[in-house]
Motif scaffolding. Sequence first.
Motif, PDB file in Angstrom:
ATOM      1  N   LYS A  96      10.017   1.794   2.304  1.00 57.07           N
ATOM      2  CA  LYS A  96      11.290   1.056   2.323  1.00 57.07           C
ATOM      3  C   LYS A  96      11.717   0.701   0.899  1.00 57.07           C
ATOM      4  O   LYS A  96      12.897   0.771   0.563  1.00 57.07           O
ATOM      5  CB  LYS A  96      11.156  -0.195   3.176  1.00 57.07           C
ATOM      6  N   GLU A  97      10.745   0.315   0.072  1.00 58.97           N
ATOM      7  CA  GLU A  97      11.074  -0.012  -1.313  1.00 58.97           C
ATOM      8  C   GLU A  97      11.456   1.253  -2.094  1.00 58.97           C
ATOM      9  O   GLU A  97      12.334   1.206  -2.970  1.00 58.97           O
ATOM     10  CB  GLU A  97       9.899  -0.721  -1.984  1.00 58.97           C
ATOM     11  N   LEU A  98      10.825   2.346  -1.783  1.00 62.85           N
ATOM     12  CA  LEU A  98      11.172   3.617  -2.425  1.00 62.85           C
ATOM     13  C   LEU A  98      12.612   3.997  -2.098  1.00 62.85           C
ATOM     14  O   LEU A  98      13.392   4.358  -2.995  1.00 62.85           O
ATOM     15  CB  LEU A  98      10.215   4.713  -1.964  1.00 62.85           C
ATOM     16  N   THR A  99      12.985   3.920  -0.837  1.00 60.03           N
ATOM     17  CA  THR A  99      14.345   4.307  -0.443  1.00 60.03           C
ATOM     18  C   THR A  99      15.372   3.308  -0.975  1.00 60.03           C
ATOM     19  O   THR A  99      16.517   3.687  -1.259  1.00 60.03           O
ATOM     20  CB  THR A  99      14.464   4.410   1.092  1.00 60.03           C
ATOM     21  N   ASP A 127       8.368   3.799   8.121  1.00 57.72           N
ATOM     22  CA  ASP A 127       8.434   2.391   8.527  1.00 57.72           C
ATOM     23  C   ASP A 127       7.521   1.505   7.678  1.00 57.72           C
ATOM     24  O   ASP A 127       7.403   0.303   7.925  1.00 57.72           O
ATOM     25  CB  ASP A 127       8.076   2.241  10.007  1.00 57.72           C
ATOM     26  N   SER A 128       6.907   2.055   6.638  1.00 55.67           N
ATOM     27  CA  SER A 128       6.021   1.265   5.768  1.00 55.67           C
ATOM     28  C   SER A 128       6.838   0.496   4.735  1.00 55.67           C
ATOM     29  O   SER A 128       7.947   0.888   4.361  1.00 55.67           O
ATOM     30  CB  SER A 128       5.020   2.177   5.053  1.00 55.67           C
ATOM     31  N   GLN A 129       6.272  -0.601   4.267  1.00 55.75           N
ATOM     32  CA  GLN A 129       6.940  -1.411   3.257  1.00 55.75           C
ATOM     33  C   GLN A 129       7.129  -0.619   1.966  1.00 55.75           C
ATOM     34  O   GLN A 129       8.171  -0.711   1.315  1.00 55.75           O
ATOM     35  CB  GLN A 129       6.140  -2.679   2.975  1.00 55.75           C
ATOM     36  N   ASP A 150       0.830  -1.204   0.000  1.00 51.43           N
ATOM     37  CA  ASP A 150       0.000   0.000   0.000  1.00 51.43           C
ATOM     38  C   ASP A 150       0.866   1.256   0.000  1.00 51.43           C
ATOM     39  O   ASP A 150       1.877   1.337   0.712  1.00 51.43           O
ATOM     40  CB  ASP A 150      -0.899   0.016   1.250  1.00 51.43           C
ATOM     41  N   PHE A 151       0.420   2.211  -0.799  1.00 51.43           N
ATOM     42  CA  PHE A 151       1.150   3.471  -0.885  1.00 51.43           C
ATOM     43  C   PHE A 151       1.202   4.131   0.491  1.00 51.43           C
ATOM     44  O   PHE A 151       0.198   4.287   1.174  1.00 51.43           O
ATOM     45  CB  PHE A 151       0.459   4.410  -1.877  1.00 51.43           C
ATOM     46  N   SER A 152       2.402   4.523   0.854  1.00 50.52           N
ATOM     47  CA  SER A 152       2.575   5.216   2.136  1.00 50.52           C
ATOM     48  C   SER A 152       3.929   5.908   2.144  1.00 50.52           C
ATOM     49  O   SER A 152       4.930   5.350   1.668  1.00 50.52           O
ATOM     50  CB  SER A 152       2.519   4.229   3.307  1.00 50.52           C
ATOM     51  N   LEU A 153       3.958   7.106   2.690  1.00 51.46           N
ATOM     52  CA  LEU A 153       5.211   7.825   2.857  1.00 51.46           C
ATOM     53  C   LEU A 153       5.693   7.788   4.297  1.00 51.46           C
ATOM     54  O   LEU A 153       6.634   8.502   4.680  1.00 51.46           O
ATOM     55  CB  LEU A 153       5.058   9.271   2.377  1.00 51.46           C
TER      56      LEU A 153
END
Length: 450
Positions: free
Chosen positions: A235-238, A230-232, A224-227
């Motif tokens: 983490k994938e974005l970073t 600590d969201s998954q 799920d989209f989240s900024l």
Amino acid sequence: MKKTNKRQQTLFCLLSSIILCVSCQKEEKTIEITPNNYHDVVDTVTEVMVHDIFSPPVASRIYNYPNIAAYEVICQGDPMYKTLSGQLHNLSPVPQADTTKSINFKVAALVAYLEVGKELVFSENKVETYRDSLYTSWESINKRSFNDSKAYGLLVAKHIKDWLSTDRYAQTRTMPKFSVNTEDPARWQPTPPDYMDGIEPHWREIRPSIIDSASQFTPSRHPDFSLEKDSQFYKELTETYEVGNVIKEEGETSEKLQIAQFWDCNPYVSTHKGHLMFATKKITPGAHWIGICKIASKKTGSDFNKTIYAYTKTSIAIADAFISCWDEKYRSNLIRPETLINQHIDENWEPVLQTPPFPEYTSGHSVVSGAASTVLTEIFGDNFSFNDDTELKYGLPIRSFVSFNQAADEAAISRLYGGIHYRAAIDLGLEQGRNLGRFVINKLQMIAND
């Protein structure tokens, strides 16, 4: 005097008989066709596609139909191969070959491929020039056989062209452009440097070849989209951001950079230098896997008919994989990493590769690579090692693989290294493609007694 005339008549008759015999022998020569002839026609159409700049989904369609046309021709002359009529959606039996004619089915297959192929590209004249050179050569060897073979190849080509005209491609050309949702921060937005409209938003409307529907292999949902840090999703974005930074620090010697570049397969990369803009044209992801099919066919010494069989089965999987992937892309409509990184992490960050102009999830290269590698493994076997020289003409070195699956894994992860996808789009896209590939294998019956 009479004896002299009689002798002359006898010599004349003998000479006439010799000329007639030589003429007959010339007429009965066989037009020799090899697997390399088929590789050459595929390569020719590929070069035209690169010149004309077709998007990856459209390019997959251009590979699919000509291969099917050629395959249906060889089915008429080789009982080992089973027709695709009744297996592919809405494909009726092609006209049967006239057994009283001197048909060379290999020549007819090449005729059918080129006739269908030239109808699907813009630069028809380039295909026609190549085709005419072949026609001149074949006709000089055996005119009767050439004419009979050409007539049959054109007959099958017409049948396939009538069929492909009903796949809804024409209707999608008039459908509206994709509307960008600027209110929802999770939705895709056009990306630098050209901020192009979303490519082929209605590709899900194209009739598949073998899968039941565009949505049959809908993948698991992405995080799920989240900024929230600590969201998954974040983490994938970073991860995409940090991997890109490491590659840039390593420079030209980075193995990850080389992998990203090797599997870029972006048919249109624009470069901006001041007021100057120019484009680099390359093959698409599907074209890269068609190239791998060629490599495998040549390495195994596959005969002409098996070569067509391999190309056809692979191109069917690739074409349906694009339909499946694009169905998900415009349903989930997920924003690209580059956009979020520029908005929330580093406004000056650029991905290693140029971000393609369509939504992020799932990764097209991952889906297509999963499907193509699965089918090629079924045809040529697992642990099939090969040297991939597909990108040599684009200035990239050969890469070696121990199997099609290893190549697919590398193609998929290249999208993370390139900075254009999140991890989920890669892993779940690869799974989506492999599931589709297994379906193609299980449902298509192309070999007699298989």
